[in-house]
Design a protein around this motif. Structure first.
Motif, PDB file in Angstrom:
ATOM      1  N   UNK A  46       0.824  -1.207   0.000  1.00  0.00           N
ATOM      2  CA  UNK A  46       0.000   0.000   0.000  1.00  0.00           C
ATOM      3  C   UNK A  46       0.861   1.260   0.000  1.00  0.00           C
ATOM      4  N   UNK A  47       1.838   1.283   0.895  1.00  0.00           N
ATOM      5  CA  UNK A  47       2.693   2.463   1.035  1.00  0.00           C
ATOM      6  C   UNK A  47       3.599   2.625  -0.189  1.00  0.00           C
ATOM      7  N   UNK A  48       4.074   1.514  -0.720  1.00  0.00           N
ATOM      8  CA  UNK A  48       4.906   1.564  -1.918  1.00  0.00           C
ATOM      9  C   UNK A  48       4.101   2.085  -3.100  1.00  0.00           C
ATOM     10  N   UNK A  49       2.872   1.635  -3.223  1.00  0.00           N
ATOM     11  CA  UNK A  49       1.985   2.067  -4.316  1.00  0.00           C
ATOM     12  C   UNK A  49       1.698   3.563  -4.209  1.00  0.00           C
ATOM     13  N   UNK A  50       1.487   4.039  -2.977  1.00  0.00           N
ATOM     14  CA  UNK A  50       1.191   5.460  -2.767  1.00  0.00           C
ATOM     15  C   UNK A  50       2.434   6.334  -2.876  1.00  0.00           C
ATOM     16  N   UNK A  51       3.617   5.709  -2.733  1.00  0.00           N
ATOM     17  CA  UNK A  51       4.910   6.398  -2.782  1.00  0.00           C
ATOM     18  C   UNK A  51       5.144   7.307  -1.571  1.00  0.00           C
ATOM     19  N   UNK A  52       4.345   7.125  -0.534  1.00  0.00           N
ATOM     20  CA  UNK A  52       4.597   7.792   0.742  1.00  0.00           C
ATOM     21  C   UNK A  52       3.739   7.125   1.806  1.00  0.00           C
ATOM     22  N   UNK A  53       4.089   7.385   3.065  1.00  0.00           N
ATOM     23  CA  UNK A  53       3.362   6.762   4.168  1.00  0.00           C
ATOM     24  C   UNK A  53       4.300   6.430   5.316  1.00  0.00           C
ATOM     25  N   UNK A  54       3.809   5.665   6.272  1.00  0.00           N
ATOM     26  CA  UNK A  54       4.543   5.405   7.513  1.00  0.00           C
ATOM     27  C   UNK A  54       4.634   3.906   7.789  1.00  0.00           C
ATOM     28  N   UNK A  55       5.614   3.234   7.182  1.00  0.00           N
ATOM     29  CA  UNK A  55       5.715   1.782   7.368  1.00  0.00           C
ATOM     30  C   UNK A  55       6.218   1.370   8.750  1.00  0.00           C
ATOM     31  N   UNK A  56       7.144   2.112   9.319  1.00  0.00           N
ATOM     32  CA  UNK A  56       7.745   1.712  10.602  1.00  0.00           C
ATOM     33  C   UNK A  56       6.738   1.575  11.719  1.00  0.00           C
ATOM     34  N   UNK A  57       5.949   2.622  11.928  1.00  0.00           N
ATOM     35  CA  UNK A  57       4.968   2.620  13.001  1.00  0.00           C
ATOM     36  C   UNK A  57       3.744   1.790  12.699  1.00  0.00           C
ATOM     37  N   UNK A  58       3.517   1.468  11.418  1.00  0.00           N
ATOM     38  CA  UNK A  58       2.421   0.564  11.067  1.00  0.00           C
ATOM     39  C   UNK A  58       2.789  -0.860  11.445  1.00  0.00           C
ATOM     40  N   UNK A  59       4.016  -1.255  11.132  1.00  0.00           N
ATOM     41  CA  UNK A  59       4.463  -2.610  11.446  1.00  0.00           C
ATOM     42  C   UNK A  59       4.628  -2.835  12.947  1.00  0.00           C
ATOM     43  N   UNK A  60       4.879  -1.776  13.697  1.00  0.00           N
ATOM     44  CA  UNK A  60       5.065  -1.963  15.144  1.00  0.00           C
ATOM     45  C   UNK A  60       3.749  -2.196  15.883  1.00  0.00           C
ATOM     46  N   UNK A  61       2.622  -1.797  15.290  1.00  0.00           N
ATOM     47  CA  UNK A  61       1.341  -1.947  15.993  1.00  0.00           C
ATOM     48  C   UNK A  61       0.399  -2.949  15.363  1.00  0.00           C
ATOM     49  N   UNK A  62       0.789  -3.587  14.259  1.00  0.00           N
ATOM     50  CA  UNK A  62      -0.150  -4.451  13.544  1.00  0.00           C
ATOM     51  C   UNK A  62      -0.504  -5.706  14.330  1.00  0.00           C
ATOM     52  N   UNK A  63       0.393  -6.216  15.171  1.00  0.00           N
ATOM     53  CA  UNK A  63       0.067  -7.392  15.984  1.00  0.00           C
ATOM     54  C   UNK A  63      -1.008  -7.048  17.010  1.00  0.00           C
ATOM     55  N   UNK A  64      -0.963  -5.835  17.519  1.00  0.00           N
ATOM     56  CA  UNK A  64      -1.961  -5.366  18.476  1.00  0.00           C
ATOM     57  C   UNK A  64      -3.327  -5.262  17.796  1.00  0.00           C
ATOM     58  N   UNK A  65      -3.348  -4.652  16.615  1.00  0.00           N
ATOM     59  CA  UNK A  65      -4.602  -4.508  15.868  1.00  0.00           C
ATOM     60  C   UNK A  65      -5.186  -5.869  15.489  1.00  0.00           C
ATOM     61  N   UNK A 119      -5.044   6.675  17.826  1.00  0.00           N
ATOM     62  CA  UNK A 119      -4.582   8.034  18.087  1.00  0.00           C
ATOM     63  C   UNK A 119      -3.326   8.351  17.277  1.00  0.00           C
ATOM     64  N   UNK A 120      -2.448   7.351  17.108  1.00  0.00           N
ATOM     65  CA  UNK A 120      -1.284   7.541  16.236  1.00  0.00           C
ATOM     66  C   UNK A 120      -1.750   7.287  14.801  1.00  0.00           C
ATOM     67  N   UNK A 121      -2.473   8.278  14.266  1.00  0.00           N
ATOM     68  CA  UNK A 121      -3.162   8.123  12.998  1.00  0.00           C
ATOM     69  C   UNK A 121      -2.274   7.848  11.801  1.00  0.00           C
ATOM     70  N   UNK A 122      -0.980   8.144  11.902  1.00  0.00           N
ATOM     71  CA  UNK A 122      -0.084   7.896  10.772  1.00  0.00           C
ATOM     72  C   UNK A 122       0.110   6.399  10.513  1.00  0.00           C
ATOM     73  N   UNK A 123      -0.327   5.557  11.465  1.00  0.00           N
ATOM     74  CA  UNK A 123      -0.251   4.100  11.263  1.00  0.00           C
ATOM     75  C   UNK A 123      -1.505   3.581  10.571  1.00  0.00           C
ATOM     76  N   UNK A 124      -2.216   4.444   9.889  1.00  0.00           N
ATOM     77  CA  UNK A 124      -3.454   4.084   9.195  1.00  0.00           C
ATOM     78  C   UNK A 124      -3.313   2.863   8.275  1.00  0.00           C
ATOM     79  N   UNK A 125      -2.198   2.682   7.543  1.00  0.00           N
ATOM     80  CA  UNK A 125      -2.107   1.500   6.678  1.00  0.00           C
ATOM     81  C   UNK A 125      -2.308   0.184   7.430  1.00  0.00           C
TER      82      UNK A 125
END
Length: 254
Positions: free
Chosen positions: A1-20, A46-52
């Motif tokens: 998703x982030x690669x396709x969009x060419x921007x975004x926040x992969x680090x903080x998305x991967x750190x919370x995905x197990x919780x989600x 609340x950390x909305x940049x982890x939207x992906x």
């Protein structure tokens, strides 16, 4: 998703995905075919940049087609760069301006108390976000109203956009601070599903006060060249990096 969009926040998305994943597939009482169901459990990213990470979870849960994921942050897409509750099915709050999510979650939890509803409210906080003053006003409020139907989960990966928390503005000791504000505090490995599960159950059983789960996580978890690298806070992988990242994630069984 982030690669396709060419921007975004992969680090903080991967750190919370197990919780989600744990929340949506094991703990939360929700109905993807009825996103506005009155008695559903609520969640505020609340950390909305982890939207992906949230969008991928919602798609897997059945709120919308996985095909839509490739439209991340494109004009007219229901999946914008930060969560928009008016556009995306399954969202309970629009977020992205850091520090505000806990206040919104407080309102949902207090409404549940006043309406004598049994739903629970979850809010996922970023660690750098704890530098915002509004977080501490909200922490005081949650304890004052004894919001034991509220669980905050801190994605504590130690890194924010400008570097390590301890160098930008130290937030420690988080556990002692929240305890002083009247919260029940639990510390776990945020990538251990059993620990996440047990912590959420302990939070449910805690009465008379809100619970904070401090989830110690790794920014960029599962991708070797992203793990613990602050540069991947808000950078998109190129095609070669995307392929390598997906290969590593699939190989690890994530």
């Amino acid at each position: 998703m982030i690669s396709e969009a060419a921007h975004g926040h992969p680090g903080g998305s991967l750190s919370c995905v197990d919780i989600l994943t744990t929340l949506y597939f094991d703990k939360m009482n929700v109905k993807p075919d009825n996103p506005k169901w009155e008695d559903r459990d609520r969640i505020v990213l609340s950390k909305g940049h982890a939207a992906p990470a949230l969008y991928a979870t919602l798609a897997k849960k059945g709120y919308f087609s996985e095909k839509i994921l490739s439209t991340l942050d494109k004009l007219g897409s229901i999946l914008q760069g930060h969560p928009d509750m008016k556009s995306t099915p399954g969202l309970d709050m629009t977020t992205g301006s850091l520090g505000q999510g806990l206040s919104a979650a407080n309102g949902m939890a207090l409404a549940g108390k006043l309406d004598k509803k049994g739903y629970r409210v979850y809010v996922i906080l970023g660690d750098g976000e704890l530098q915002e003053g509004q977080i501490w006003e909200a922490a005081m409020t949650a304890a004052h109203y004894k919001l034991d139907n509220l669980t905050a989960i801190l994605d504590f990966n130690g890194l924010q956009i400008d570097g390590p928390n301890r160098e930008v503005k130290n937030i420690e000791p988080v556990n002692e601070k929240f305890k002083a504000f009247g919260w029940h505090v639990i510390e776990i490995d945020g990538h251990d599903f059993d620990q996440i599960d047990k912590a959420i159950e302990e939070a449910k059983a805690t009465k008379g006060k809100p619970t904070l789960i401090i989830a110690h996580t790794i920014k960029g978890k599962g991708v070797s060249f992203m793990e613990n690298q602050v540069g991947w806070h808000g950078s998109a992988p190129n095609e070669e990096q995307r392929q390598k990242a997906i290969q590593e994630l699939e190989g690890s069984g994530v």
